[in-house]
Scaffold this motif. Structure first.
Motif, PDB file in Angstrom:
ATOM      1  N   ASP A   1       3.281   7.729   8.070  1.00 50.24           N
ATOM      2  CA  ASP A   1       2.068   7.486   7.277  1.00 50.24           C
ATOM      3  C   ASP A   1       1.278   6.268   7.770  1.00 50.24           C
ATOM      4  OD1 ASP A   1       2.682   9.615   5.529  1.00 50.24           O
ATOM      5  OD2 ASP A   1       4.048   8.328   4.401  1.00 50.24           O
ATOM      6  N   SER A   2       1.720   5.649   8.842  1.00 49.27           N
ATOM      7  CA  SER A   2       1.032   4.462   9.356  1.00 49.27           C
ATOM      8  C   SER A   2      -0.120   4.879  10.270  1.00 49.27           C
ATOM      9  CB  SER A   2       2.003   3.563  10.129  1.00 49.27           C
ATOM     10  OG  SER A   2       2.530   4.250  11.254  1.00 49.27           O
TER      11      SER A   2
ATOM     12  N   ASN B   1       2.018  -0.154   8.205  1.00 53.58           N
ATOM     13  CA  ASN B   1       2.146  -0.027   6.751  1.00 53.58           C
ATOM     14  C   ASN B   1       3.442  -0.644   6.226  1.00 53.58           C
ATOM     15  OD1 ASN B   1       3.869   1.834   7.903  1.00 53.58           O
ATOM     16  ND2 ASN B   1       3.367   3.510   6.485  1.00 53.58           N
TER      17      ASN B   1
ATOM     18  N   ALA C   1       4.424  -5.815   5.167  1.00 59.05           N
ATOM     19  CA  ALA C   1       3.382  -5.301   6.061  1.00 59.05           C
ATOM     20  C   ALA C   1       2.530  -6.417   6.657  1.00 59.05           C
ATOM     21  CB  ALA C   1       2.496  -4.319   5.298  1.00 59.05           C
TER      22      ALA C   1
END
Length: 582
Positions: free
Chosen positions: A265-266, A288, A306
């Protein structure tokens, strides 16, 4: 100071190298009388730049006070040279080594280490017999080549070890360059060259207990020196400085194991591939705060703060393709400044800035060269190391500073931030050669001085200007405000005849740091007719300083009156507060 603020401050910093050297000499003398307005160590706010003025001051103090550049204030020399050691003096002389530049006692020798953004090292005392013997064995088979020429000043890619004796400071750079700064009757330099492998061997002997470049996280113990890096459009090996800094970052972050993969998801990642003890590893760090680790195909997942990602990315940032940031305007005046090594005798050098106002042909030639370069914008504004850029271009509200490793900083007086770029080293060399050629033939020093005066004390409807004060911590403000007098001061300065000065800064004279907008620069003026411009590293002296001296003394009188009034008001407020509490 937070790490982010510290790095921002370094990114904002612009200092001329010869100015630093002269400030060292000035600060080596006894402090002026207490009733004089003087520039002291804290007054390395000679370069308050951009947004974080106070932070730039702190970063400048770090730059001048210690470490990798060999730039240690003489004011502290006695304390530094009396560093306590724990060696047994009965066999002290047996561990001495005679370098071409002097004999050094290795027992108790304090060696400092710096590596770009790596802040985890501390001074190490070479105190053991084994360590001394290993260094002597290494140095005994080392060829120390004395350099007869050093243009440009290339000081490696970020790793530096330094030590000092009563007579000199020695800086060992990771590309094999050794810079010796002698500190007795005068300040001058000599340069030597050793094999790059010698630097690594020396580092491994002295700092072996620090496991520099060694990863110790996720159940993995391995060196990252041979790791492959994938970031943005770069796929290649890690440099030694990147391996050391990145290993330190990863080892000191708080990691929390998790069950699922969050890296997917980064939007941005850093990937490391390496082998150790027959196993293959892959570490992916996401912006992230998520990470995945593969050990011979066995996956594990982690989370981390993060906000740490930008610091790791700064360490390995290779940049992305970008357009040339320079816009050509034939109406702009271009000031070019470069630092050159001038021979004092034999292979002994003094560092000196040269400046020139470029003619139209020179401007066009340099612009065409810049426009043809491959520019890569460093997204995290990674300056890298504590070094000072040695070449700059200044035009309109814009300035560009160039480092010998290819990094360059583009700043604009009207912008909220600076921008960092990466050029090929051969492109840096080409632009430096063009600027050096123009500066070497330029003779109108007064015209350059007038340009700097006109730029810093720029024309507007106001007659207001400011002077830095040396007690800003006590008063919470950094400067005196003069509502009138700027135009008179500017006329005095422009009417004077200025020539470059290399004689040094006399401790007997008070300094007056004046400016209108610190983002445009600061003029440091003295009563004996000197003008120092730290933004460009330039120093000038005028032939007749009577008018300037009289004006500065009157300005000081006004500043003293302002300070006394502030003291009285502060006392009255304190008394009133105490009375009301009773």
């Amino acid at each position: 100071m937070q790490r982010k603020d510290y790095q921002d401050a370094l990114n904002e910093l612009r200092l001329g190298s010869s100015f630093c050297e002269e400030m060292e000499k000035k600060l080596s003398a006894d402090r002026a009388e207490a009733d004089e307005y003087t520039d002291e160590v804290t007054h390395v706010d000679v370069v308050p730049e951009r947004r974080h003025k106070g932070l730039a001051i702190a970063a400048a103090a770090v730059l001048l006070i210690g470490g990798a550049g060999g730039t240690v204030l003489y004011q502290y020399k006695d304390a530094l040279l009396s560093t306590p050691t724990n060696e047994d003096s009965s066999y002290y002389d047996e561990k001495s080594f005679t370098f071409p530049f002097g004999t050094v006692d290795l027992h108790g020798l304090v060696v400092n280490y710096q590596c770009d953004n790596y802040m985890g090292s501390t001074p190490v005392t070479v105190a053991t017999e084994e360590m001394g013997e290993q260094l002597i064995s290494l140095f005994s088979i080392t060829d120390f080549e004395k350099l007869d020429s050093l243009e440009p000043i290339v000081k490696g890619s970020g790793e530096v070890m330094d030590f000092h004796t009563d007579y000199f400071f020695a800086d060992f750079y990771d590309n094999g360059i050794i810079e010796i700064i002698y500190i007795q009757d005068d300040v001058y330099r000599e340069y030597y060259k050793i094999h790059e492998d010698t630097f690594a061997k020396m580092r491994n002997i002295i700092f072996k207990d620090y496991d520099l470049g060694s990863l110790d996280q996720f159940g993995i113990k391995a060196e990252l020196f041979s790791a492959q890096l994938r970031v943005d459009d770069y796929d290649g090996s890690l440099s030694s400085t990147e391996a050391i800094a990145l290993a330190s970052n990863i080892n000191n972050i708080q990691w929390n194991e998790r069950d699922t993969d969050g890296v997917k998801d980064s939007s941005d990642t850093i990937t490391l591939d390496f082998e150790s003890e027959g196993k293959k590893y892959e570490i992916i760090l996401g912006d992230n705060g998520m990470a995945s680790v593969s050990a011979d195909g066995n996956m594990s997942y982690y989370s981390y703060p993060a906000e740490e990602y930008p610091y790791m990315m700064r360490t390995v940032d290779k940049g992305v393709n970008a357009d040339c940031p320079v816009k050509y305007d034939e109406d702009d005046t271009w000031l070019a400044v470069t630092s050159v090594m001038e021979r004092k005798g034999g292979a002994v050098y003094l560092e000196q800035e040269k400046a020139a106002l470029l003619d139209e042909d020179e401007k066009k030639e340099i612009y065409d060269a810049l426009a043809g370069f491959e520019w890569r914008e460093l997204l995290n504004s990674a300056v890298g190391s504590f070094d000072i850029y040695d070449t700059s271009l200044n035009f309109g509200s814009c300035s560009i500073g160039f480092w010998s490793d290819g990094k360059c900083m583009v700043s604009d007086d009207t912008a909220e931030r600076t921008f960092m770029y990466l050029l090929k080293k051969e492109d840096y060399q080409h632009i430096r050669n063009l600027i050096s050629e123009a500066a070497s033939d330029y003779e109108d020093e007064d015209k350059v001085a007038d340009y700097c005066i006109d730029h810093i004390l720029y024309e507007d409807d106001s007659d207001q200007f400011f002077m830095l004060r040396d007690n800003s911590v006590s008063y919470g403000v950094t400067s005196y405000t003069f509502d009138t007098g700027e135009k008179e001061l500017k006329k005095i300065l422009l009417d004077a005849e200025w020539s470059m000065d290399v004689s040094g800064i006399s401790n007997a004279n008070t300094m007056y740091p004046v400016f209108k907008d610190y983002r445009r620069g600061i003029l440091y003026l003295t009563t004996d007719g000197m003008m120092i411009i730290p933004d460009y590293g330039l120093k000038y002296r005028c032939s007749d300083s009577k008018k300037l001296s009289a004006y500065l003394k009157e300005m000081k009188k006004t500043a003293d009156e302002t300070e006394n009034t502030e003291k009285e008001e502060k006392t009255d407020n304190t008394d009133n507060t105490e009375s009301s509490e009773e």
